[in-house]
Motif scaffolding. Structure first.
Motif, PDB file in Angstrom:
ATOM      1  N   ARG A 402      60.383-100.518  56.450  1.00  0.00           N
ATOM      2  CA  ARG A 402      59.512-100.027  57.520  1.00  0.00           C
ATOM      3  C   ARG A 402      59.913-100.530  58.902  1.00  0.00           C
ATOM      4  O   ARG A 402      59.144-100.401  59.855  1.00  0.00           O
ATOM      5  N   TYR A 437      48.476-101.899  53.282  1.00  0.00           N
ATOM      6  CA  TYR A 437      48.487-101.531  51.869  1.00  0.00           C
ATOM      7  C   TYR A 437      47.990-102.646  50.967  1.00  0.00           C
ATOM      8  O   TYR A 437      47.364-102.395  49.934  1.00  0.00           O
TER       9      TYR A 437
ATOM     10  N   GLN B  17      52.452 -95.198  48.172  1.00  0.00           N
ATOM     11  CA  GLN B  17      52.452 -96.190  49.250  1.00  0.00           C
ATOM     12  C   GLN B  17      53.665 -96.021  50.175  1.00  0.00           C
ATOM     13  O   GLN B  17      53.592 -96.306  51.358  1.00  0.00           O
ATOM     14  N   ASN B  18      54.748 -95.524  49.615  1.00  0.00           N
ATOM     15  CA  ASN B  18      55.977 -95.409  50.405  1.00  0.00           C
ATOM     16  C   ASN B  18      56.300 -93.983  50.817  1.00  0.00           C
ATOM     17  O   ASN B  18      57.415 -93.709  51.279  1.00  0.00           O
ATOM     18  N   ASP B  20      55.849 -92.181  53.247  1.00  0.00           N
ATOM     19  CA  ASP B  20      56.244 -91.873  54.632  1.00  0.00           C
ATOM     20  C   ASP B  20      57.550 -92.538  55.063  1.00  0.00           C
ATOM     21  O   ASP B  20      57.920 -92.456  56.231  1.00  0.00           O
ATOM     22  N   ILE B  21      58.248 -93.179  54.154  1.00  0.00           N
ATOM     23  CA  ILE B  21      59.465 -93.894  54.612  1.00  0.00           C
ATOM     24  C   ILE B  21      60.766 -93.174  54.266  1.00  0.00           C
ATOM     25  O   ILE B  21      61.835 -93.622  54.646  1.00  0.00           O
ATOM     26  N   PHE B  22      60.665 -92.067  53.528  1.00  0.00           N
ATOM     27  CA  PHE B  22      61.913 -91.478  53.018  1.00  0.00           C
ATOM     28  C   PHE B  22      62.501 -90.402  53.930  1.00  0.00           C
ATOM     29  O   PHE B  22      63.473 -89.757  53.586  1.00  0.00           O
ATOM     30  N   ASN B  23      61.880 -90.139  55.072  1.00  0.00           N
ATOM     31  CA  ASN B  23      62.362 -89.148  56.039  1.00  0.00           C
ATOM     32  C   ASN B  23      62.236 -87.708  55.569  1.00  0.00           C
ATOM     33  O   ASN B  23      62.857 -86.807  56.152  1.00  0.00           O
ATOM     34  N   PHE B  54      44.379 -93.212  53.714  1.00  0.00           N
ATOM     35  CA  PHE B  54      45.558 -93.068  54.573  1.00  0.00           C
ATOM     36  C   PHE B  54      45.741 -91.609  54.993  1.00  0.00           C
ATOM     37  O   PHE B  54      45.731 -90.706  54.152  1.00  0.00           O
ATOM     38  N   PHE B  56      48.202 -88.911  57.341  1.00  0.00           N
ATOM     39  CA  PHE B  56      49.574 -88.824  57.843  1.00  0.00           C
ATOM     40  C   PHE B  56      49.735 -87.611  58.754  1.00  0.00           C
ATOM     41  O   PHE B  56      49.358 -86.500  58.377  1.00  0.00           O
ATOM     42  N   PRO B 208      64.031 -89.396  46.134  1.00  0.00           N
ATOM     43  CA  PRO B 208      64.102 -89.727  47.564  1.00  0.00           C
ATOM     44  C   PRO B 208      65.530 -89.886  48.093  1.00  0.00           C
ATOM     45  O   PRO B 208      65.783 -89.632  49.273  1.00  0.00           O
TER      46      PRO B 208
END
Lengths: 468, 271
Positions: A402, A437, B17-18, B20-23, B54, B56, B208
């Motif tokens: 992140r 989180y 949880q992740n 939004d990090i993979f583009n 959450f 987005f 991903p």
């Protein structure tokens, strides 16, 4: 040069050496989980009821179970090592020694042995290929493990040096790693261990998407810092993310048409492939992490075994890592001041140790920590790490999935990166992202019974271990 | 418009949880194939609580719900529709099931066409105003047709072309089928290029690590961006309509295409 006396079984050891008198005994960990020498030697100490032992293994792996028996028999006074993991580490986390645990670094251990601050009485050195004069190498024989780097200071300084081998040749070895002039005995046995045991689970390049993302960001960071240039030097260790960075750099180097001057530390197939592709001039190998590295050490003249002292002893004029540009390291925890813990978990249980972490972070021009921000619901970043393994002043960058945090002490790096598209954040911002989180973890109970020290390579005690 | 639609299992907290990090431009949280029959409620609860907490802006979030023939279809919509997300991916879509879904929601619908009959009747589905995009599900399709999935993807050339044409006719996004070999990024790139040449606008993804390749292929190239800029610059000075550039006639459709391409390049931060 004279031929050395040969001992033909472990049981014969007490007949030749007064094992009751010489309490400080050392071992190396090159065979890692495949090692059988440590257990077999300590079996003799158990049989002979030797008390008040001080052990100096360069590392302790889960397979070294005989230490546990001696601990339960109250035969061990103190343990000095660079890394420990498995049942012995679990036991020591709960049961204080009469003496103490001392956690050192690879370079610090060599330094203290060579300048006589550590006194070793007997060095038991597992050696895969030995001649009658006590010369030894690690990259030939039936139980090969490659470089003998961690055993060399022990051989040079221990009062009694015993090579344990399962391959004793007739002819004299040229250019040995262990010089026979230091050796007192050769113990000939059927097997010193299983070569396959040197391969740890971490020596595979990661395909985990989080790890892939971190590696990609790290590669971009290295490029943006202008470190990827002809003749650069690099150390990655054997972690999955670090190896992915190595693989990424390989592609960049091919694309840019540049080569590296050296890679150092633990060597894997990935480093060997780059040597053989002409992408790096030299591999300085203190420890082989897989069989490809061992094979390469045997055949490639530019793949060189080095001692722990030449690797990382700050007092060694030939210290390799003083010329290191980039090191990639892991972290179990990191704190606001960039102190890193790779010694204990967040509950204080011993799960590792510095190895070369602190050495390379201290010396390299840029040290980069790579780690997921959250591991098994536990956030990486803490206000203060449970145990300091490497002081924050030696850590320059943290790369997570992140974002990237740069140590405010490295304003030069911050300035260089200010106009890039890299996702720069403060370490507290990254922590807040993790807390979204995980929420803020409860503060854990502080323990107050000190059971050991964390000793920096400069000899300073930088933190302590506490009984859980 | 999205280039990449990444499927993530709805029963895996670590993946959610992740997300939004993979583009990826869009995420499809899956409640269908990656969730076993006996954990459907569990996964739906997890997704409900995750999306309640959450929100987005990017990536766009879609939910692949269970198909209309299952008892979970109505539960999925009843529990989740009030949450903030872009739309649904409707598996085994038919004209009737799309209409049924659209009666229960105002959200966007991506019709997943994965049965031989849905491909036969694809235009009737694509033409529905509620359908914003169609996604080709080639694995289920080839299984139903009892044909092998090949590396060359020759077996789906026709359906790719058919959907590309029909989607273009109805100004609907065509999302290509995912590439299933997790580690073969070189072949993934070939597969993307082949789909793009036939008219796919985007690609769905099941790992991903595929996102970067897909995003790259479905982004305008540097050459295309430079060319579009030249077209638009020259168009500013030629008010008459058609003009000549490098020996080629440039008219309104080409100018519009150049405008779209520059808009895409801006969106993907390529300018």
């Amino acid at each position: 040069m004279t031929k050395k006396p040969i001992i033909f079984s472990y049981k014969q050891l007490p007949e030749e050496i007064d094992i009751h008198d010489f309490k400080n005994i050392s071992f190396h960990h090159h065979l890692r989980n495949g090692d059988t020498v440590l257990n077999n030697v300590l079996q003799i100490y158990e049989n002979e009821h030797v008390k008040k032992l001080n052990l100096f293994p360069s590392a302790i792996f889960p397979a070294y179970t005989k230490i546990l028996d001696l601990l339960k028999n109250n035969q061990i006074n103190g343990i000095t090592t660079n890394y420990m993991n498995g049942p012995v580490a679990d036991y020591l986390s709960h049961q204080p020694l009469p003496g103490k645990i001392t956690m050192q670094t690879h370079g610090g251990r060599a330094r203290r042995i060579l300048n006589n601050q550590t006194t070793l009485d007997i060095a038991y050195i597992a050696s895969p290929y030995v001649d009658p004069y006590g010369n030894a190498i690690g990259y030939k024989g039936k139980s090969v493990f490659g470089s003998m780097g961690y055993a060399i200071a022990d051989a040079q300084k221990a009062k009694i040096v015993v090579l344990i081998t399962d391959k004793l040749i007739d002819t004299k070895l040229e250019d040995p790693e262990i010089d026979g002039s230091y050796v007192d005995y050769i113990l000939q046995v059927d097997s010193i261990g299983d070569t396959q045991g040197i391969v740890s689970g971490t020596t595979q390049i990661t395909t985990n998407p989080i790890g892939v993302k971190i590696a990609k960001q790290t590669t971009s960071l290295i490029k943006e810092l202008g470190l990827l240039k002809n003749g650069f030097s690099f150390q990655s260790g054997a972690g999955g993310i670090s190896l992915r960075v190595t693989e990424n750099l390989k592609e960049e180097m091919v694309h840019l048409g540049i080569t590296a001057s050296f890679f150092s530390g633990g060597i894997t197939q990935y480093h060997v492939d780059m040597l053989e592709a002409g992408l790096v001039d030299k591999l300085y190998d203190v420890q082989c992490f897989d069989l490809a590295a061992i094979n390469s050490l045997r055949k490639n003249t530019n793949h060189m075994p080095i001692s722990a002292s030449v690797y990382a002893n700050p007092e060694d004029p030939n210290q390799v890592i003083k010329d290191l540009d980039i090191v990639i390291l892991g972290a179990t925890e990191i704190d606001y001041d960039f102190n890193v813990n790779v010694t204990t978990d967040s509950h204080g249980k011993i799960i590792g140790g510095s190895g070369g972490h602190s050495d390379t972070a201290s010396e390299s021009k840029v040290s980069i920590i790579v780690s997921p921000l959250i591991r098994s619901r536990i956030p990486l970043i803490k206000e203060r790490v449970t145990t300091i393994t490497t002081l924050g002043k030696h850590i320059d960058c943290l790369v997570t999935e992140r974002g990237i945090a740069i140590n405010p002490k490295r304003q030069d790096l911050i300035d260089k990166l200010s106009k890039t598209n890299l996702p720069l954040k403060t370490i507290k911002q990254l922590q807040e992202e993790a807390f979204k989180y995980t929420k803020q973890p409860k503060k854990l109970k502080k323990y107050d019974t000190m059971i050991g020290d964390i000793q920096d390579r400069t000899n300073k005690i930088i933190d302590h271990l506490y009984k859980k | 418009m999205s280039r990449s639609f990444l499927f993530l299992p709805g029963n895996n907290p670590g993946s959610l949880q992740n997300l939004d990090i993979f583009n990826a431009d869009s995420i499809i949280i899956d409640l269908e194939d990656s969730v076993t029959f006996d954990t459907k409620d569990e996964a739906r609860d997890l997704v409900y609580h995750f999306l309640s907490k959450f929100m987005f802006k990017t990536p766009s979030i879609y939910l692949r719900i269970n198909d209309i023939s299952t008892p979970f279809f109505n539960d999925d919509i009843d529990v989740l529709d009030s949450l903030e997300f872009k739309g649904y991916v409707l598996p085994k879509a038919t004209k009737e099931s799309v209409i049924s879904l659209s009666k229960k929601t105002d959200k966007s619908i991506i019709a997943l066409l994965e049965t031989p009959m849905s491909l036969v009747k694809s235009e009737a589905i694509i033409s529905l105003k509620q359908v914003d995009a169609v996604l080709l599900g080639a694995e289920d399709l080839t299984t139903a047709m009892k044909i092998e999935s090949t590396v060359s993807r020759q077996e789906i050339t026709y359906v790719r072309s058919k959907l590309a044409l029909e989607c273009a006719a109805h100004e609907t996004l065509f999302i290509d089928t995912p590439y299933t070999d997790k580690d073969d990024l070189a072949q993934l790139k070939n597969d993307c290029l082949q789909a793009k040449i036939l008219g796919a606008n985007a690609k769905s993804i099941i790992h991903p690590n595929h996102v970067d390749v897909v995003n790259t292929v479905f982004s305008p190239t540097t050459h295309q961006i430079a060319n579009a800029k030249r077209i638009l610059k020259k168009a500013e000075t030629h008010q008459k309509g058609a003009f000549n550039l490098d020996g080629k006639m440039i008219d309104k459709p080409i100018i519009n295409r150049a405008k779209n391409l520059i808009a895409q390049a801006k969106k993907y931060q390529l300018l």
